[in-house]
Design a protein around this motif. Structure first.
Motif, PDB file in Angstrom:
ATOM      1  N   GLU A 118      19.220 -98.804  46.117  1.00  0.00           N
ATOM      2  CA  GLU A 118      19.422-100.075  46.807  1.00  0.00           C
ATOM      3  C   GLU A 118      18.796-101.194  45.999  1.00  0.00           C
ATOM      4  O   GLU A 118      17.642-101.084  45.565  1.00  0.00           O
ATOM      5  CB  GLU A 118      18.786-100.050  48.192  1.00  0.00           C
ATOM      6  N   VAL A 119      19.563-102.268  45.810  1.00  0.00           N
ATOM      7  CA  VAL A 119      19.098-103.428  45.063  1.00  0.00           C
ATOM      8  C   VAL A 119      19.149-104.646  45.968  1.00  0.00           C
ATOM      9  O   VAL A 119      20.122-104.846  46.700  1.00  0.00           O
ATOM     10  CB  VAL A 119      19.983-103.679  43.823  1.00  0.00           C
ATOM     11  N   GLU A 120      18.086-105.442  45.897  1.00  0.00           N
ATOM     12  CA  GLU A 120      18.079-106.738  46.573  1.00  0.00           C
ATOM     13  C   GLU A 120      17.559-107.776  45.584  1.00  0.00           C
ATOM     14  O   GLU A 120      16.454-107.637  45.058  1.00  0.00           O
ATOM     15  CB  GLU A 120      17.177-106.720  47.809  1.00  0.00           C
ATOM     16  N   GLN A 121      18.387-108.790  45.325  1.00  0.00           N
ATOM     17  CA  GLN A 121      17.942-109.925  44.519  1.00  0.00           C
ATOM     18  C   GLN A 121      17.726-111.086  45.475  1.00  0.00           C
ATOM     19  O   GLN A 121      18.623-111.470  46.216  1.00  0.00           O
ATOM     20  CB  GLN A 121      18.952-110.287  43.443  1.00  0.00           C
ATOM     21  N   ARG A 122      16.518-111.636  45.449  1.00  0.00           N
ATOM     22  CA  ARG A 122      16.126-112.637  46.439  1.00  0.00           C
ATOM     23  C   ARG A 122      15.355-113.785  45.784  1.00  0.00           C
ATOM     24  O   ARG A 122      14.990-113.705  44.624  1.00  0.00           O
ATOM     25  CB  ARG A 122      15.268-111.984  47.516  1.00  0.00           C
ATOM     26  N   HIS A 123      15.111-114.818  46.592  1.00  0.00           N
ATOM     27  CA  HIS A 123      14.362-116.012  46.184  1.00  0.00           C
ATOM     28  C   HIS A 123      15.106-116.851  45.146  1.00  0.00           C
ATOM     29  O   HIS A 123      14.490-117.424  44.239  1.00  0.00           O
ATOM     30  CB  HIS A 123      12.951-115.663  45.677  1.00  0.00           C
ATOM     31  N   PHE A 124      16.415-116.969  45.306  1.00  0.00           N
ATOM     32  CA  PHE A 124      17.198-117.825  44.412  1.00  0.00           C
ATOM     33  C   PHE A 124      16.746-119.283  44.489  1.00  0.00           C
ATOM     34  O   PHE A 124      16.900-120.033  43.536  1.00  0.00           O
ATOM     35  CB  PHE A 124      18.694-117.728  44.741  1.00  0.00           C
ATOM     36  N   GLU A 125      16.194-119.678  45.639  1.00  0.00           N
ATOM     37  CA  GLU A 125      15.738-121.063  45.801  1.00  0.00           C
ATOM     38  C   GLU A 125      14.612-121.424  44.832  1.00  0.00           C
ATOM     39  O   GLU A 125      14.356-122.601  44.577  1.00  0.00           O
ATOM     40  CB  GLU A 125      15.307-121.340  47.251  1.00  0.00           C
ATOM     41  N   ARG A 126      13.962-120.449  44.251  1.00  0.00           N
ATOM     42  CA  ARG A 126      12.907-120.723  43.271  1.00  0.00           C
ATOM     43  C   ARG A 126      13.472-121.135  41.918  1.00  0.00           C
ATOM     44  O   ARG A 126      12.781-121.748  41.106  1.00  0.00           O
ATOM     45  CB  ARG A 126      12.040-119.482  43.066  1.00  0.00           C
ATOM     46  N   LEU A 127      14.704-120.739  41.655  1.00  0.00           N
ATOM     47  CA  LEU A 127      15.326-121.031  40.364  1.00  0.00           C
ATOM     48  C   LEU A 127      15.757-122.482  40.293  1.00  0.00           C
ATOM     49  O   LEU A 127      16.230-123.047  41.286  1.00  0.00           O
ATOM     50  CB  LEU A 127      16.564-120.151  40.150  1.00  0.00           C
TER      51      LEU A 127
END
Length: 164
Positions: A118-127
């Motif tokens: 399982e993969v979760e990519q999160r916190h795009f708002e930091r980019l």
């Protein structure tokens, strides 16, 4: 306050034990990562995830050049790896760790020779430009669902199984 951008998730099940699933995911990134997904100036020869907390995640160019993508935040074989994605909306590496999304990969035992990844990519708002990065990953190439399909196909090829 920054508005959160939804995480992108993916899941696949492979017919190898958890230790092998972890090894194939982390030590053989370049064998399953699509070569067209790179930011360096030259074609990619390999994608490297250094096997330790604090390690680098980078692409190795065919000319030997290196282009950073992120850093390893947690290295917990065979259960979990957590690393940063420090590529902003300009598709360049951002050395500021405050400008990083996170990718968490978990490996769950489903049987003696079966593992769910399982993969979760999160916190795009930091980019910087995170909404654009999120949109490109989610809609541009199928996101982690497509990437995990490539991983699953590589695992199946390694074990002589058919993938379908």
């Amino acid at each position: 306050m920054t508005t959160p951008i939804p995480a992108i998730e993916g899941k696949t099940t492979v017919n190898v034990n958890r230790e092998r699933a972890f090894e194939l995911f982390t030590a053989h990134f370049g064998a399953w990562w699509p070569p067209q997904y790179h930011i360096g100036a030259v074609e990619v020869a390999d994608v490297v995830l250094e096997p330790r907390e604090g390690g680098r995640w980078f692409e190795l160019g065919v000319d030997g050049s290196e282009c950073d993508w992120g850093r390893v935040l947690a290295w917990e074989p065979p259960e979990r790896v957590l690393f940063t994605w420090q590529i902003g909306g300009d598709w360049q590496f951002d050395p500021d760790p405050a400008h990083a999304s996170e990718i968490e990969v978990r490996f769950h035992v489903d049987g003696p020779e079966q593992t769910t990844v399982e993969v979760e990519q999160r916190h795009f708002e930091r980019l910087v430009g995170g909404e654009g990065v999120h949109g490109a990953i989610e809609h541009g190439g199928g996101g982690w669902v497509a990437l995990l399909a490539a991983y699953s196909a590589m695992v199946a090829g390694e074990t002589g199984q058919t993938h379908g």
